[in-house]
Design an enzyme around this catalytic site. Structure first.
Site, mmCIF file in Angstrom:
data_model
loop_
_atom_site.group_PDB
_atom_site.id
_atom_site.type_symbol
_atom_site.label_atom_id
_atom_site.label_comp_id
_atom_site.label_asym_id
_atom_site.label_seq_id
_atom_site.Cartn_x
_atom_site.Cartn_y
_atom_site.Cartn_z
ATOM 1 N N ASP A 72 46.557 34.023 34.407
ATOM 2 C CA ASP A 72 45.488 33.782 33.432
ATOM 3 C C ASP A 72 45.651 34.624 32.163
ATOM 4 O O ASP A 72 46.490 35.530 32.097
ATOM 5 C CB ASP A 72 44.100 34.021 34.064
ATOM 6 C CG ASP A 72 44.050 35.286 34.915
ATOM 7 O OD1 ASP A 72 44.895 36.185 34.704
ATOM 8 O OD2 ASP A 72 43.174 35.373 35.802
ATOM 9 N N ASP A 141 33.219 38.637 43.100
ATOM 10 C CA ASP A 141 32.481 37.411 43.433
ATOM 11 C C ASP A 141 33.363 36.408 44.188
ATOM 12 O O ASP A 141 33.013 35.239 44.317
ATOM 13 C CB ASP A 141 31.923 36.759 42.156
ATOM 14 C CG ASP A 141 33.017 36.384 41.161
ATOM 15 O OD1 ASP A 141 34.218 36.573 41.475
ATOM 16 O OD2 ASP A 141 32.685 35.897 40.060
ATOM 17 N N HIS A 143 36.413 35.382 43.342
ATOM 18 C CA HIS A 143 37.281 34.492 42.561
ATOM 19 C C HIS A 143 38.755 34.799 42.797
ATOM 20 O O HIS A 143 39.129 35.928 43.077
ATOM 21 C CB HIS A 143 36.936 34.517 41.057
ATOM 22 C CG HIS A 143 37.188 35.806 40.351
ATOM 23 N ND1 HIS A 143 36.326 36.323 39.399
ATOM 24 C CD2 HIS A 143 38.201 36.704 40.412
ATOM 25 C CE1 HIS A 143 36.818 37.449 38.919
ATOM 26 N NE2 HIS A 143 37.945 37.705 39.513
ATOM 27 N N GLU A 148 36.023 30.987 38.987
ATOM 28 C CA GLU A 148 34.733 31.582 39.320
ATOM 29 C C GLU A 148 34.015 30.726 40.367
ATOM 30 O O GLU A 148 34.431 29.603 40.635
ATOM 31 C CB GLU A 148 33.885 31.664 38.040
ATOM 32 C CG GLU A 148 34.522 32.488 36.923
ATOM 33 C CD GLU A 148 34.432 33.997 37.129
ATOM 34 O OE1 GLU A 148 34.535 34.468 38.277
ATOM 35 O OE2 GLU A 148 34.250 34.716 36.130
#
Ligand code: PGA
Length: 264
Positions: A72, A141, A143, A148
């Site tokens: 990313d 979280d 990811h 996400e």
């Protein structure tokens, strides 16, 4: 899924670096085809990269025939910004190993046509032969890359919007100010990661414990995108005692027993 538990992040990082080097060396011994490696950024892989750098320096592994693709990059952050993932990767890995510059691929978050950039990235991965191994981290979280919660488990490389949670977690790199963290990124999709022949996910520290327990014991769900690893035939999680702390005692014992049996 295999879960490798080490006492601390240092031991987990050494295990991972040696594992990756073994995989590169094993492929080099049987074919001249390049080793295609997916790479991640963040605090977690830094020690793994440091050990790989040491190993390259010591002649224990070479990246001359490695083609890498990073997972990313932020949208709109200048490449030369110290917190761009371009800068990160050069600082912590590429400037210190022998991977040819033309083999390094990182998404261009400043491309004039972001959708075209993402499509070209997927094509380049296929052209290179597909991933032999994808190294990833895990967000608090759950990811994987910047996929996400509620990202499709079938997703491919695309523009994503970061959650407020992720911007707050990453604010530590941007003067502690979440509003300075870019709101969007380009990210490989969950399906892009899972297309790898092998996936290795790192998780260190108690902040990752809840996400890791969901990924391992929870349902496979878009709520915790790294849980998609459950559907992969060759997925390994490398973690430390703090990160594995929220799984059931019996799960913990099972993973330890499997490893002990394999090493016996
Ligand atoms: P970290 O990030 O290694 O900095 O914890 C991991 C991630 O968000 O995937």
């Amino acid at each position: 899924m295999k879960v490798i538990i080490r006492n601390n992040s240092h031991e987990g990082s050494l295990w991972t670096a040696h594992y990756i080097a073994d995989r590169i060396n094993e492929k080099a011994a049987r074919t001249s085809d390049p080793f295609v490696l997916g790479l991640c950024t963040g605090s977690t892989p830094i020690e793994t990269y440091a050990e790989l750098i040491r190993m390259v320096g010591a002649g224990e592994v070479s990246f001359r025939n490695v083609i890498s693709f990073n997972m990313d990059e932020y949208v709109g952050l200048p490449v030369e910004h110290p917190e761009s993932y371009h800068s990160f990767m050069h600082r912590y890995l590429f400037d210190h190993i022998d991977e040819p510059a033309e083999n390094i691929h990182i998404l261009d978050g400043n491309a004039p046509d972001l959708a075209a950039e993402c499509e070209a990235y997927e094509k380049a991965i296929v052209k290179a032969g597909g991933f032999d191994l994808f190294l990833g981290g895990i967000g608090e979280d759950g990811h994987i890359a910047f996929n996400e919660p509620f990202s499709s488990l079938e997703s491919r490389t695309r523009v994503v919007t970061l959650t407020q949670d992720t911007r707050e977690v990453n604010a530590r790199f941007f003067d502690g100010d979440p509003s300075k963290v870019p709101a969007q990124a380009l990210s490989v999709g969950v399906a892009t990661v899972l297309s790898a022949r092998e996936v290795v996910i790192l998780a260190f520290g108690s902040k990752k414990a809840r996400a890791l327990a969901s990924a391992i014991e929870g349902p496979m769900s878009h709520y915790c995108t790294v849980s998609a690893l459950q559907g992969h035939p060759f997925g390994t999680i490398v973690c430390d005692e703090d990160a594995i702390g929220e799984v059931k005692v019996n799960s913990y014992r099972y993973f330890k027993a499997v490893e002990a049996a394999e090493n016996a």
